[in-house]
Motif scaffolding. Structure first.
Motif, PDB file in Angstrom:
ATOM      1  N   VAL A   1       7.457  15.828 -14.078  1.00 26.80           N
ATOM      2  CA  VAL A   1       8.723  15.191 -13.737  1.00 26.80           C
ATOM      3  C   VAL A   1       8.387  14.075 -12.754  1.00 26.80           C
ATOM      4  N   VAL A   2       8.880  12.863 -13.030  1.00 28.95           N
ATOM      5  CA  VAL A   2       8.667  11.721 -12.152  1.00 28.95           C
ATOM      6  C   VAL A   2      10.011  11.386 -11.512  1.00 28.95           C
ATOM      7  N   MET A   3      10.060  11.375 -10.198  1.00 25.06           N
ATOM      8  CA  MET A   3      11.285  11.014  -9.487  1.00 25.06           C
ATOM      9  C   MET A   3      10.954   9.955  -8.446  1.00 25.06           C
ATOM     10  N   HIS A   4      11.971   9.405  -7.819  1.00 23.33           N
ATOM     11  CA  HIS A   4      11.768   8.309  -6.867  1.00 23.33           C
ATOM     12  C   HIS A   4      12.545   8.555  -5.584  1.00 23.33           C
ATOM     13  N   THR A   5      11.982   8.096  -4.489  1.00 21.69           N
ATOM     14  CA  THR A   5      12.708   8.163  -3.222  1.00 21.69           C
ATOM     15  C   THR A   5      13.806   7.112  -3.178  1.00 21.69           C
ATOM     16  N   HIS A   6      13.584   5.972  -3.851  1.00 23.20           N
ATOM     17  CA  HIS A   6      14.580   4.912  -3.978  1.00 23.20           C
ATOM     18  C   HIS A   6      14.078   3.899  -5.007  1.00 23.20           C
ATOM     19  N   GLY A   7      14.850   2.866  -5.278  1.00 24.50           N
ATOM     20  CA  GLY A   7      14.574   1.984  -6.392  1.00 24.50           C
ATOM     21  C   GLY A   7      13.792   0.724  -6.118  1.00 24.50           C
ATOM     22  N   HIS A   8      13.162   0.579  -4.952  1.00 25.08           N
ATOM     23  CA  HIS A   8      12.372  -0.633  -4.697  1.00 25.08           C
ATOM     24  C   HIS A   8      11.148  -0.672  -5.609  1.00 25.08           C
ATOM     25  N   SER A   9      10.695  -1.878  -5.914  1.00 15.59           N
ATOM     26  CA  SER A   9       9.613  -2.058  -6.883  1.00 15.59           C
ATOM     27  C   SER A   9       8.304  -1.381  -6.484  1.00 15.59           C
TER      28      SER A   9
ATOM     29  N   HIS B   1       8.130   1.512  -5.413  1.00 15.28           N
ATOM     30  CA  HIS B   1       8.341   2.940  -5.643  1.00 15.28           C
ATOM     31  C   HIS B   1       8.582   3.265  -7.109  1.00 15.28           C
ATOM     32  N   VAL B   2       9.017   2.292  -7.906  1.00 12.38           N
ATOM     33  CA  VAL B   2       9.300   2.512  -9.329  1.00 12.38           C
ATOM     34  C   VAL B   2       8.452   1.638 -10.243  1.00 12.38           C
ATOM     35  N   GLY B   3       7.625   0.781  -9.680  1.00 14.44           N
ATOM     36  CA  GLY B   3       6.889  -0.210 -10.462  1.00 14.44           C
ATOM     37  C   GLY B   3       5.930   0.361 -11.485  1.00 14.44           C
ATOM     38  N   GLY B   4       5.391   1.536 -11.224  1.00 15.95           N
ATOM     39  CA  GLY B   4       4.433   2.136 -12.149  1.00 15.95           C
ATOM     40  C   GLY B   4       5.056   3.033 -13.200  1.00 15.95           C
ATOM     41  N   ASP B   5       6.374   3.065 -13.285  1.00 17.83           N
ATOM     42  CA  ASP B   5       7.052   3.943 -14.249  1.00 17.83           C
ATOM     43  C   ASP B   5       6.588   3.718 -15.681  1.00 17.83           C
ATOM     44  N   ALA B   6       6.337   2.490 -16.055  1.00 21.24           N
ATOM     45  CA  ALA B   6       5.955   2.185 -17.439  1.00 21.24           C
ATOM     46  C   ALA B   6       4.697   2.947 -17.855  1.00 21.24           C
ATOM     47  N   ASP B   7       3.806   3.240 -16.914  1.00 20.13           N
ATOM     48  CA  ASP B   7       2.589   4.001 -17.224  1.00 20.13           C
ATOM     49  C   ASP B   7       2.902   5.406 -17.720  1.00 20.13           C
ATOM     50  N   PHE B   8       4.077   5.917 -17.377  1.00 18.47           N
ATOM     51  CA  PHE B   8       4.424   7.296 -17.710  1.00 18.47           C
ATOM     52  C   PHE B   8       5.430   7.394 -18.848  1.00 18.47           C
ATOM     53  N   LYS B   9       5.932   6.261 -19.309  1.00 18.44           N
ATOM     54  CA  LYS B   9       6.996   6.236 -20.303  1.00 18.44           C
ATOM     55  C   LYS B   9       6.616   6.963 -21.590  1.00 18.44           C
TER      56      LYS B   9
ATOM     57  N   ALA C   1       0.820  -1.213   0.000  1.00 16.74           N
ATOM     58  CA  ALA C   1       0.000   0.000   0.000  1.00 16.74           C
ATOM     59  C   ALA C   1       0.856   1.267   0.000  1.00 16.74           C
ATOM     60  N   PRO C   2       1.720   1.438  -1.021  1.00 17.04           N
ATOM     61  CA  PRO C   2       2.619   2.584  -1.013  1.00 17.04           C
ATOM     62  C   PRO C   2       1.915   3.920  -1.204  1.00 17.04           C
ATOM     63  N   PHE C   3       2.546   4.946  -0.684  1.00 17.22           N
ATOM     64  CA  PHE C   3       2.122   6.320  -0.903  1.00 17.22           C
ATOM     65  C   PHE C   3       2.982   6.911  -2.004  1.00 17.22           C
ATOM     66  N   VAL C   4       2.368   7.691  -2.864  1.00 19.02           N
ATOM     67  CA  VAL C   4       3.092   8.514  -3.821  1.00 19.02           C
ATOM     68  C   VAL C   4       2.578   9.942  -3.611  1.00 19.02           C
TER      69      VAL C   4
ATOM     70  N   ARG D   1       5.741  23.348 -13.554  1.00 19.70           N
ATOM     71  CA  ARG D   1       5.725  21.902 -13.808  1.00 19.70           C
ATOM     72  C   ARG D   1       5.163  21.202 -12.571  1.00 19.70           C
ATOM     73  N   ALA D   2       4.871  19.920 -12.758  1.00 16.10           N
ATOM     74  CA  ALA D   2       4.392  19.097 -11.645  1.00 16.10           C
ATOM     75  C   ALA D   2       5.449  18.033 -11.355  1.00 16.10           C
ATOM     76  N   LEU D   3       5.506  17.611 -10.107  1.00 15.95           N
ATOM     77  CA  LEU D   3       6.472  16.604  -9.664  1.00 15.95           C
ATOM     78  C   LEU D   3       5.712  15.437  -9.049  1.00 15.95           C
ATOM     79  N   LEU D   4       5.940  14.245  -9.585  1.00 19.98           N
ATOM     80  CA  LEU D   4       5.379  13.020  -9.024  1.00 19.98           C
ATOM     81  C   LEU D   4       6.509  12.285  -8.317  1.00 19.98           C
ATOM     82  N   ILE D   5       6.310  12.005  -7.052  1.00 22.65           N
ATOM     83  CA  ILE D   5       7.329  11.325  -6.258  1.00 22.65           C
ATOM     84  C   ILE D   5       6.877   9.886  -6.054  1.00 22.65           C
ATOM     85  N   ASP D   6       7.550   8.971  -6.734  1.00 20.13           N
ATOM     86  CA  ASP D   6       7.285   7.532  -6.737  1.00 20.13           C
ATOM     87  C   ASP D   6       6.082   7.194  -7.629  1.00 20.13           C
ATOM     88  N   THR D   7       6.020   5.926  -8.043  1.00 15.82           N
ATOM     89  CA  THR D   7       4.936   5.491  -8.937  1.00 15.82           C
ATOM     90  C   THR D   7       4.229   4.225  -8.454  1.00 15.82           C
ATOM     91  N   GLY D   8       4.533   3.780  -7.237  1.00 11.60           N
ATOM     92  CA  GLY D   8       3.836   2.624  -6.691  1.00 11.60           C
ATOM     93  C   GLY D   8       4.199   1.320  -7.386  1.00 11.60           C
TER      94      GLY D   8
END
Length: 161
Positions: free
Chosen positions: A112-120, A122-130, A66-69, A77-84
């Motif tokens: 702009v999409v950034m991440h707090t760290h590389g765990h899945s 937190h970065v798993g939804g990146d493909a939705d924004f590619k 149940a991650p928070f983004v 611009r807008a900043l998205l922190i993590d992608t769940g």
């Protein structure tokens, strides 16, 4: 931003959903975070921290983590922190919030999409924004973050629509 994440996590009970009957700290969020018990529960629950900052929690029904983004909408611009976690359609929730904002003044903002760290979770939804127009995904490596934010290098494709 780390303190914002800590506040949101503590609001959520720190370890998953808040059981019924357990009070939440007053003031930050208007609603209780959903428990994930209902099969009809949407994949994301969004609560405004203020008019330009949103805590978005992925349903525990879609992932036990149940991650928070967070979405922070600035002037330019807008900043998205993590992608769940992958597969939960975060992009539609982010686009809904940005469209609501655009309705106010007619301007689209780059994202702009950034991440707090590389765990899945937190970065798993990146493909939705590619393939999302006017969007840049910042890699989560230390040097990538430094290069992007401290050297203020925005890719040419990250321009208002």
């Amino acid at each position: 931003m780390a303190s914002l994440a800590a506040i949101a996590l503590c609001q959520a009970g720190c370890v998953g959903p808040v059981p019924a009957g357990v009070p939440q700290a007053p003031g930050l969020f208007a609603e209780r975070w959903r428990s994930g018990a209902s099969p009809a529960e949407p994949s994301w629950q969004t609560q405004a921290i203020d008019g330009r900052t949103f805590a978005i929690r992925q349903s525990i029904r879609t992932t036990f983590e149940a991650p928070f983004v967070y979405l922070v909408i600035g002037r330019d611009r807008a900043l998205l922190i993590d992608t769940g976690v992958a597969g939960a359609a975060l992009r539609s929730e982010v686009d809904r919030l940005l469209e609501r904002r655009r309705a106010g003044d007619g301007r689209s903002l780059p994202l702009v999409v950034m991440h707090t760290h590389g765990h899945s979770d937190h970065v798993g939804g990146d493909a939705d924004f590619k393939d999302r127009p006017a969007t840049q995904i910042v890699k989560h490596g230390r040097q990538d973050v430094v290069d992007f934010f401290w050297h203020k290098r925005l890719a040419p494709e990250v321009r208002p629509l």
